[in-house]
Design a protein around this motif. Structure first.
Motif, mmCIF file in Angstrom:
data_model
loop_
_atom_site.group_PDB
_atom_site.id
_atom_site.type_symbol
_atom_site.label_atom_id
_atom_site.label_comp_id
_atom_site.label_asym_id
_atom_site.label_seq_id
_atom_site.Cartn_x
_atom_site.Cartn_y
_atom_site.Cartn_z
ATOM 1 N N LEU A 159 24.573 14.802 -19.781
ATOM 2 C CA LEU A 159 23.776 13.609 -20.098
ATOM 3 C C LEU A 159 22.318 14.031 -19.961
ATOM 4 O O LEU A 159 21.769 14.058 -18.854
ATOM 5 C CB LEU A 159 24.103 12.469 -19.127
ATOM 6 C CG LEU A 159 23.319 11.182 -19.348
ATOM 7 C CD1 LEU A 159 23.788 10.454 -20.617
ATOM 8 C CD2 LEU A 159 23.475 10.233 -18.151
ATOM 9 N N ARG A 160 21.718 14.398 -21.070
ATOM 10 C CA ARG A 160 20.312 14.823 -20.963
ATOM 11 C C ARG A 160 19.447 13.672 -20.475
ATOM 12 O O ARG A 160 19.665 12.526 -20.881
ATOM 13 C CB ARG A 160 19.800 15.273 -22.332
ATOM 14 C CG ARG A 160 20.359 16.604 -22.783
ATOM 15 C CD ARG A 160 19.626 16.981 -24.042
ATOM 16 N NE ARG A 160 20.049 18.247 -24.572
ATOM 17 C CZ ARG A 160 19.528 18.779 -25.673
ATOM 18 N NH1 ARG A 160 18.579 18.129 -26.344
ATOM 19 N NH2 ARG A 160 19.937 19.947 -26.109
ATOM 20 N N HIS A 161 18.459 13.995 -19.647
ATOM 21 C CA HIS A 161 17.535 12.919 -19.250
ATOM 22 C C HIS A 161 16.514 12.680 -20.356
ATOM 23 O O HIS A 161 15.814 11.705 -20.354
ATOM 24 C CB HIS A 161 16.876 13.226 -17.905
ATOM 25 C CG HIS A 161 16.034 14.452 -17.886
ATOM 26 N ND1 HIS A 161 16.552 15.727 -17.757
ATOM 27 C CD2 HIS A 161 14.695 14.616 -17.995
ATOM 28 C CE1 HIS A 161 15.562 16.608 -17.783
ATOM 29 N NE2 HIS A 161 14.434 15.953 -17.934
ATOM 30 N N PHE A 199 16.366 18.175 -21.653
ATOM 31 C CA PHE A 199 15.274 17.463 -22.325
ATOM 32 C C PHE A 199 14.922 18.106 -23.662
ATOM 33 O O PHE A 199 15.326 19.228 -23.964
ATOM 34 C CB PHE A 199 14.040 17.428 -21.418
ATOM 35 C CG PHE A 199 13.536 18.796 -20.994
ATOM 36 C CD1 PHE A 199 14.113 19.469 -19.928
ATOM 37 C CD2 PHE A 199 12.491 19.414 -21.670
ATOM 38 C CE1 PHE A 199 13.659 20.725 -19.537
ATOM 39 C CE2 PHE A 199 12.027 20.664 -21.278
ATOM 40 C CZ PHE A 199 12.616 21.319 -20.214
ATOM 41 N N MET A 200 14.179 17.340 -24.452
ATOM 42 C CA MET A 200 13.676 17.857 -25.732
ATOM 43 C C MET A 200 12.235 18.328 -25.543
ATOM 44 O O MET A 200 11.480 17.738 -24.768
ATOM 45 C CB MET A 200 13.717 16.765 -26.797
ATOM 46 C CG MET A 200 15.122 16.418 -27.235
ATOM 47 S SD MET A 200 15.126 15.103 -28.468
ATOM 48 C CE MET A 200 14.734 13.691 -27.458
ATOM 49 N N VAL A 201 11.895 19.358 -26.291
ATOM 50 C CA VAL A 201 10.550 19.931 -26.231
ATOM 51 C C VAL A 201 9.833 19.594 -27.540
ATOM 52 O O VAL A 201 10.382 19.807 -28.624
ATOM 53 C CB VAL A 201 10.633 21.476 -26.085
ATOM 54 C CG1 VAL A 201 9.246 22.100 -26.084
ATOM 55 C CG2 VAL A 201 11.417 21.853 -24.839
ATOM 56 N N LEU A 306 22.020 14.800 -36.210
ATOM 57 C CA LEU A 306 21.075 14.234 -35.238
ATOM 58 C C LEU A 306 19.642 14.424 -35.698
ATOM 59 O O LEU A 306 18.741 13.670 -35.344
ATOM 60 C CB LEU A 306 21.261 14.923 -33.884
ATOM 61 C CG LEU A 306 22.683 14.984 -33.338
ATOM 62 C CD1 LEU A 306 22.710 15.715 -32.004
ATOM 63 C CD2 LEU A 306 23.248 13.574 -33.180
ATOM 64 N N TYR A 307 19.430 15.491 -36.490
ATOM 65 C CA TYR A 307 18.089 15.826 -36.991
ATOM 66 C C TYR A 307 18.282 16.592 -38.289
ATOM 67 O O TYR A 307 19.402 17.066 -38.584
ATOM 68 C CB TYR A 307 17.316 16.668 -35.965
ATOM 69 C CG TYR A 307 18.129 17.766 -35.331
ATOM 70 C CD1 TYR A 307 18.329 18.987 -35.966
ATOM 71 C CD2 TYR A 307 18.735 17.566 -34.091
ATOM 72 C CE1 TYR A 307 19.105 19.977 -35.382
ATOM 73 C CE2 TYR A 307 19.524 18.555 -33.499
ATOM 74 C CZ TYR A 307 19.696 19.755 -34.152
ATOM 75 O OH TYR A 307 20.476 20.735 -33.584
ATOM 76 N N ASP A 308 17.232 16.726 -39.074
ATOM 77 C CA ASP A 308 17.343 17.420 -40.356
ATOM 78 C C ASP A 308 17.553 18.922 -40.132
ATOM 79 O O ASP A 308 16.972 19.513 -39.218
ATOM 80 C CB ASP A 308 16.068 17.209 -41.189
ATOM 81 C CG ASP A 308 15.939 15.761 -41.658
ATOM 82 O OD1 ASP A 308 16.971 15.048 -41.674
ATOM 83 O OD2 ASP A 308 14.818 15.346 -41.998
HETATM 84 N N1 SAM Z 1 25.456 9.979 -26.797
HETATM 85 C C1 SAM Z 1 25.416 11.084 -25.904
HETATM 86 C C2 SAM Z 1 24.132 11.090 -25.105
HETATM 87 O O1 SAM Z 1 23.235 10.318 -25.436
HETATM 88 O O2 SAM Z 1 24.053 11.833 -24.148
HETATM 89 C C3 SAM Z 1 25.578 12.428 -26.600
HETATM 90 C C4 SAM Z 1 25.129 12.525 -28.002
HETATM 91 S S1 SAM Z 1 23.375 12.663 -28.202
HETATM 92 C C5 SAM Z 1 23.247 12.521 -29.924
HETATM 93 C C6 SAM Z 1 23.136 14.394 -27.850
HETATM 94 C C7 SAM Z 1 21.715 14.881 -27.749
HETATM 95 O O3 SAM Z 1 21.160 15.042 -29.044
HETATM 96 C C8 SAM Z 1 20.725 14.012 -27.049
HETATM 97 O O4 SAM Z 1 20.813 14.161 -25.664
HETATM 98 C C9 SAM Z 1 19.383 14.461 -27.632
HETATM 99 O O5 SAM Z 1 18.647 15.265 -26.740
HETATM 100 C C10 SAM Z 1 19.786 15.265 -28.866
HETATM 101 N N2 SAM Z 1 19.054 14.784 -30.051
HETATM 102 C C11 SAM Z 1 19.169 13.597 -30.660
HETATM 103 N N3 SAM Z 1 18.258 13.498 -31.653
HETATM 104 C C12 SAM Z 1 17.551 14.644 -31.664
HETATM 105 C C13 SAM Z 1 16.457 15.128 -32.428
HETATM 106 N N4 SAM Z 1 15.907 14.398 -33.390
HETATM 107 N N5 SAM Z 1 15.990 16.370 -32.168
HETATM 108 C C14 SAM Z 1 16.550 17.131 -31.196
HETATM 109 N N6 SAM Z 1 17.566 16.713 -30.423
HETATM 110 C C15 SAM Z 1 18.065 15.479 -30.650
#
Ligand code: SAM
Length: 349
Positions: A159-161, A199-201, A306-308
Motif C-alpha cells: 500500500l504505497r503512501h 511513493f511517486m517521484v 495507470l499511466y501512458d
Molecule cells: N488500489 C491499490 C492501491 O491504491 O494501493 C493498488 C493499485 S494502484 C493503481 C497501484 C499504484 O499505481 C499506486 O500506488 C500508484 O503509486 C501507482 N500509480 C497510479 N497512477 C500512476 C501514475 N500516473 N504514475 C505512476 N504511478 C501511478
C-alpha cells in the motif's frame, strides 16, 4: 557531500536537513558515489540476488478518485475488467511452471471483491501452491479485513503512501484521507504482514522537501518493501499535460532508500522501465533488488493503464523469463526464484 553520503552509508541515517542538502546538490556532485554506496549496501545485505514476483492485475474497476491514476472512477474511457478465480488460477499455474514463487495480486479498489471472495482466491492459490508467497495490493481496507486476509495466508501487503507530505497527498487525492492511509499502514504492520509502502517521484508540485519527508517517513515506519516509481501522466486525467518524474530523480530516491533501509525489498518498478528502456537495469544498479513482471492474461494487460506508455510485454512480461534472466545477468546480478522474503523480517537484525 561525499562525507555526508559516507555517513549515511555507515549509520543508515541522516537528519532531514542533511538529507535535504544531498537532494539539493546531488545532481552537480556525488551522484556516482551515492549509487556506488547503495550498491555496496545491497551487496552486503542481499548480495547480487534479484527476486522476482509475478504481478497479476485482478481488476481495473476502482471506486477511488486519485487524480493521477488512469483507472480512477471518473475515467469513462477505461474498458473495465475483472478476472475470475479460474483466470487467476491459470495465471498462477503458468507462473508456477515458469518458477515464480511469489504472486502479487493487485487491483483497483473494487467492491465486487468482497472479503469472502478474496479469502476464496487466497485459499485456492495456497492449497494448490503451498510454497508460494502471496502479496495483496488492493488498497485501503478495515483492520478486520486486513486481519482476515492475513489469517487466510496472505504474506505481504503493498500500500504505497504515495507521498508523505499531507499538503501534496490532499492535493492529488479527492476522497482518500492522509490519516487513513497512514493508519492502514500501521494496521498492516501490527497484524504482522511484510508491509510495502512507497511513493511517486515527480508528482506535479512535489518539491525536494516532500521527497525528504518520504524517506524520513519510511525510516520511521520501517517497512519490509518499498515501491518507488516516477509519476507518469495519463491522457485522461487532469495531469495529462504534466511532465513525468525523471529517471535521474527516481534513481536518487532508490539509492537513498537503500541506504536508509539496508534490508528493504526494493523493486525496480515497471514505471521506471516505462520511462527508459534501460530503467529497470539502472534501478538494480542503484540498490533495487526486486522485479515484478506482468503475469496477467495478455488480453487484459493494456487495460490496466495507470499511466501512458505502461509496458507489460517483452522484458516486462512474466513469460519472458529467459530474456529477463539474461538482462539481469548482463548487469552482474543473478535471478533468485525463491519466495524472496525480507531477510530481516521476524529476526532481531
Ligand atoms: N488500489 C491499490 C492501491 O491504491 O494501493 C493498488 C493499485 S494502484 C493503481 C497501484 C499504484 O499505481 C499506486 O500506488 C500508484 O503509486 C501507482 N500509480 C497510479 N497512477 C500512476 C501514475 N500516473 N504514475 C505512476 N504511478 C501511478
Amino acid at each position: 557531500m561525499l562525507e555526508l553520503i559516507d555517513k549515511l552509508y555507515k549509520k543508515n541515517y541522516l537528519e532531514k536537513e542533511q538529507l535535504l542538502y544531498i537532494l539539493n546538490h546531488i545532481e552537480v556532485y556525488g551522484k556516482d558515489h551515492l549509487i556506488k554506496r547503495a550498491h555496496e549496501t545491497r551487496m552486503k545485505t542481499y548480495g547480487n540476488k534479484v527476486y522476482i514476483r509475478g504481478l497479476i492485475e485482478i481488476t481495473n474497476h476502482c471506486k477511488m478518485d486519485c487524480k493521477y491514476c488512469g483507472i480512477n472512477i471518473y475515467n469513462k474511457n477505461v474498458d473495465r475488467y475483472r478476472l475470475t478465480l479460474e483466470e487467476i488460477l491459470i495465471c498462477c499455474e503458468l507462473g508456477y511452471r515458469l518458477g515464480y514463487r511469489t504472486f502479487v495480486l493487485q487491483g483497483g479498489e473494487d467492491s465486487y471483491f468482497r472479503d469472502d471472495i478474496i479469502v476464496d482466491i487466497v485459499k485456492s492459490i495456497k492449497s494448490k501452491y503451498p510454497d508460494v508467497a502471496i502479496t495483496l495490493s488492493i488498497g485501503e481496507k478495515s483492520y478486520e479485513s486486513y486481519k482476515k486476509y492475513y489469517e487466510t495466508g496472505v504474506d505481504r501487503y503493498l500500500l504505497r503512501h504515495e507521498t508523505a507530505s499531507r499538503r501534496l497527498f490532499e492535493k492529488i487525492h479527492i476522497s482518500s484521507s492522509y490519516d487513513n492511509r497512514m493508519k492502514s499502514l500501521l494496521n498492516l504492520k501490527e497484524i504482522g504482514y511484510q508491509v510495502g509502502a512507497g511513493f511517486m517521484v515527480g508528482i506535479p508540485d512535489q518539491n525536494k522537501e516532500d521527497l525528504a519527508e518520504d524517506i524520513i517517513f519510511l525510516k520511521k515506519l520501517d517497512p519490509e518493501m518499498v515501491g518507488i516509481g516516477p509519476f507518469i501522466p495519463h491522457r485522461s486525467t487532469i495531469y495529462k499535460s504534466e511532465k513525468s518524474g525523471t529517471l535521474e530523480d527516481t534513481i536518487t530516491m532508490l539509492a537513498l532508500t537503500r541506504l536508509y533501509l539496508p534490508y528493504v525489498l526494493l523493486p525496480s518498478t515497471t514505471a521506471l522501465g516505462s520511462i527508459d528502456p534501460k530503467g529497470r537495469e539502472k534501478g538494480l544498479m542503484a540498490g533495487a533488488n526486486v522485479i515484478m513482471p506482468n503475469l496477467s492474461p495478455k488480453s487484459v494487460r493494456d487495460k490496466y493503464a495507470l499511466y501512458d506508455g505502461k509496458v507489460s510485454f517483452g522484458y516486462e512480461g512474466a513469460e519472458s523469463i529467459d530474456c529477463i534472466r539474461s538482462k539481469i545477468n548482463s548487469v552482474g546480478f543473478q535471478l533468485d526464484m525463491s519466495r524472496g522474503d525480507n531477510i530481516k523480517w521476524r529476526t532481531n537484525i
